[in-house]
Motif scaffolding. Sequence first.
Motif, PDB file in Angstrom:
ATOM      1  N   GLY A  77     -93.089 -81.086  45.464  1.00 43.85           N
ATOM      2  CA  GLY A  77     -92.361 -81.818  46.495  1.00 43.85           C
ATOM      3  C   GLY A  77     -91.717 -80.900  47.515  1.00 43.85           C
ATOM      4  N   GLY A  78     -90.817 -81.463  48.329  1.00 43.16           N
ATOM      5  CA  GLY A  78     -90.181 -80.694  49.398  1.00 43.16           C
ATOM      6  C   GLY A  78     -89.197 -79.674  48.861  1.00 43.16           C
ATOM      7  N   PRO A  79     -88.984 -78.601  49.608  1.00 37.64           N
ATOM      8  CA  PRO A  79     -88.104 -77.541  49.133  1.00 37.64           C
ATOM      9  C   PRO A  79     -86.618 -77.898  49.190  1.00 37.64           C
TER      10      PRO A  79
ATOM     11  N   ASN B  78     -98.548 -73.822  43.321  1.00 39.36           N
ATOM     12  CA  ASN B  78     -98.661 -75.108  44.004  1.00 39.36           C
ATOM     13  C   ASN B  78     -98.712 -76.293  43.050  1.00 39.36           C
TER      14      ASN B  78
ATOM     15  N   PRO C  40     -84.265 -69.743  48.847  1.00 40.49           N
ATOM     16  CA  PRO C  40     -84.603 -71.162  49.001  1.00 40.49           C
ATOM     17  C   PRO C  40     -86.105 -71.404  48.861  1.00 40.49           C
ATOM     18  N   ALA C  41     -86.495 -72.667  49.040  1.00 41.64           N
ATOM     19  CA  ALA C  41     -87.886 -73.116  48.950  1.00 41.64           C
ATOM     20  C   ALA C  41     -88.408 -72.974  47.517  1.00 41.64           C
ATOM     21  N   ALA C  42     -89.700 -73.038  47.334  1.00 38.87           N
ATOM     22  CA  ALA C  42     -90.290 -73.036  45.989  1.00 38.87           C
ATOM     23  C   ALA C  42     -91.187 -71.827  45.868  1.00 38.87           C
TER      24      ALA C  42
ATOM     25  N   GLY D 262     -94.729 -72.092  44.910  1.00 40.76           N
ATOM     26  CA  GLY D 262     -95.538 -72.960  45.755  1.00 40.76           C
ATOM     27  C   GLY D 262     -95.389 -74.393  45.284  1.00 40.76           C
ATOM     28  N   SER D 263     -95.670 -75.320  46.175  1.00 34.06           N
ATOM     29  CA  SER D 263     -95.462 -76.729  45.872  1.00 34.06           C
ATOM     30  C   SER D 263     -96.715 -77.526  46.226  1.00 34.06           C
ATOM     31  N   CYS D 264     -96.671 -78.814  45.941  1.00 28.26           N
ATOM     32  CA  CYS D 264     -97.767 -79.695  46.352  1.00 28.26           C
ATOM     33  C   CYS D 264     -97.232 -81.107  46.506  1.00 28.26           C
ATOM     34  N   ARG D 265     -97.999 -81.935  47.136  1.00 28.85           N
ATOM     35  CA  ARG D 265     -97.723 -83.370  47.133  1.00 28.85           C
ATOM     36  C   ARG D 265     -98.983 -84.020  46.585  1.00 28.85           C
TER      37      ARG D 265
ATOM     38  N   ILE E 289     -85.702 -77.931  59.384  1.00 27.13           N
ATOM     39  CA  ILE E 289     -85.954 -77.448  58.014  1.00 27.13           C
ATOM     40  C   ILE E 289     -84.931 -76.436  57.517  1.00 27.13           C
ATOM     41  N   LEU E 290     -84.121 -75.880  58.410  1.00 27.81           N
ATOM     42  CA  LEU E 290     -83.101 -74.927  57.948  1.00 27.81           C
ATOM     43  C   LEU E 290     -82.049 -75.623  57.073  1.00 27.81           C
TER      44      LEU E 290
ATOM     45  N   ARG F   3     -82.750 -77.210  54.468  1.00 25.03           N
ATOM     46  CA  ARG F   3     -83.145 -77.106  53.060  1.00 25.03           C
ATOM     47  C   ARG F   3     -83.513 -75.679  52.674  1.00 25.03           C
ATOM     48  N   THR F   4     -83.634 -74.797  53.667  1.00 26.76           N
ATOM     49  CA  THR F   4     -83.922 -73.391  53.360  1.00 26.76           C
ATOM     50  C   THR F   4     -82.638 -72.645  53.666  1.00 26.76           C
TER      51      THR F   4
END
Lengths: 415, 415
Positions: B15-17, B45, B76-78, B81-84, B302-303, B305-306
Amino acid sequence: MIGGSAINVLIGQSGGPTSVINSSLAGVISSAIEHGFDHIYGMENGIAGLIEGRICQIDKKIYTEKNIEDKLKSEPAAILGSCRYKLPEDLSDFVYEKIFQTLEKFQISSLIYIGGNDSMDTVVKLNKYIEKNRIAWLHVIGIPKTIDNDLREMDHSPGFGSAAKYVATALNLVRTDVNIYNVKSVTFVEIMGRNAGWLAASALLSNYKKKRKTVNLLYLKEVEKTKEDILSDIKEAFKYENNLVIALSEGFMDKDGFFAKEDKKSYDQAFGHPVISGIGEKLSNFVAKELGVKSRSVELNILQRTSFLISKQDSKEAFELGYKGLEKSISQTNLVPVIKRKEKETYEYYIDFVDPLLIANKEKYIPKAWLESYRVLEDKIIAYGLPLIQGQVEEKFDKGMISFIGLDDFTKKAY
Amino acid sequence: MIGGSAINVLIGQSGGPTSVINSSLAGVISSAIEHGFDHIYGMENGIAGLIEGRICQIDKKIYTEKNIEDKLKSEPAAILGSCRYKLPEDLSDFVYEKIFQTLEKFQISSLIYIGGNDSMDTVVKLNKYIEKNRIAWLHVIGIPKTIDNDLREMDHSPGFGSAAKYVATALNLVRTDVNIYNVKSVTFVEIMGRNAGWLAASALLSNYKKKRKTVNLLYLKEVEKTKEDILSDIKEAFKYENNLVIALSEGFMDKDGFFAKEDKKSYDQAFGHPVISGIGEKLSNFVAKELGVKSRSVELNILQRTSFLISKQDSKEAFELGYKGLEKSISQTNLVPVIKRKEKETYEYYIDFVDPLLIANKEKYIPKAWLESYRVLEDKIIAYGLPLIQGQVEEKFDKGMISFIGLDDFTKKAY
């Protein structure tokens, strides 16, 4: 001095905010206290406020006891308030009489004006009036500032270092966000600077010594590109990397004006006036359509100049310029203290004084030789900019939020 | 266990970071090391990467020696890696077979999946497959995260506190910028959260104990307003204040859909696909035209969440959820650790475990009673949110920029 021996300073801030204009203000105030000035006044909203007679007085006792100097060093924007006001060319205009009446009334011997190239025009004109009317009791000194780094006669302008620090860090943060998905993507990051690309170019600081670049491409107003160039740049970059980050100056426009036309198309509809969307959004829409990849635009907006991050180096220099500017005003007028860089391996600077006429209404651009290639620009910007973003001013937190003081915490109305 | 006594964990992020998903990851890894797990693997991911067999192995020695735990807490972030990616409803789909083959191959006994309400759907389905196929060697646990704070069954979701801290501070910063000119102005600040207004409402934290409000007005999707209401709110606010700051949820739309129509109008032109400009920009254009005042829109993008700012409280809780989640996975499956708040004067929390089915694909909204008035909401949000934004995780600086590690700094490819 008029009617006595009072030495009083009046300080103004003008133009767009930076993270360190209040450091320069602190430099002037601290210098005035140390040099035994009787009263320290501030113009509210710069020269426009002075014309209206809106003056506040800085409480020296509170300033010292509550360590306001330290608080001002971590506070962005212009705590005295700012203005965008151009003094008339005609020195016999009534406005000058009004200004100098107020200055006489408050027995001002030093006027310090902190601002950019427009504000230096104010410094020039006040000095012209002084010269024309042979006024001996007043000295007017300018202190430079701008995030755009487009002021002449100096190595760099106070405010630029902190903005560059923010931009480079924001790009590192955006990069963490961009990397998470395993699909091709383009992220445009739109950076302030309408005419000069200094701040956008400082995005390249984030590439310093990285195996994998933070910023893959950079578009500046200074380097001509067609929309076809952009597509081919991106296609080429995709050969090496899935998630592209493209730094973009807000002043960038393609050579053929293709993206400029889009604004005009939007004119007639919506709310009947032009919807000026940023160049980042336009490029993002264009790339998504033409290349069929995920694309987005991030505008760094006003947080670039009200920085979460203040460069300690920048803050220190801004403070010193204020401090030395006040000092100089005791004996001289019509000068601006500026930072010059010594030609050495490691960064060293000294302060020089120049005529405000050389700064007023002029702009400084990235040297042509630096723009030869992306590689050259990256090397040049890193050598030039990296020393300016070193160290962090400690932010003041209150209840978990970075927080700030107000003007009325250390001043009272003087009118 | 299959074919031996190995206990191995496989961790995924999805999901989102947020600013603290990597704190949860650190919690899982540190817990696995302390509980004597043999191998610690990461999906690259998320579940999508697992299906493709993209697995990395965390080097326990490097992790410990280089204090990667501490570095992950400020990143921050993943980092995995992430995915949807949504798993098929049909448990006999080939994809499940592929997943469980890989899990067997790596002798995974614990699978920990860090994500939001969509990712909890993955946890639910993997557990359904386990139950259906009576698999005894694997436990699957979910760890919650989202900046939106819309996950059910918990007091608040990890990630929200840091995002709220950023939003509230950004508003304090915007306020310093807004105040400098002596002209009437409106500044809209657009905040993330498409369906739930939690994060936008947290803008009100910046009003805590202020004589002069940082935020003057707030528009949420949850509270219906017409465009006329907006104009009258602003006119009323101008009676007391020259420079208005309006916090705005990106999901806000006027009752009559006036602003929604603008997107459709933009559809046919530009690049032939819709120019979706944010609601902030639309409201800003509308207000400038209707009231003839300076107006602008700032998108926090986006800043948020990061984050430049990571709440220490948030980071601590996210870490603990990861830590306890791994611990629980040794003996049980199909659970999610959540933060619950004790009913006390001062903030205290405890960790409980709930069924992922209660979280998956559901949303939690601001209670109706809180939305009674702006005043009530402000009081409620301050009581609720202030404890969650306390303390700052120290950022790592390199050459003057906040900087981050990469996945290959402590892992190697395992496929």
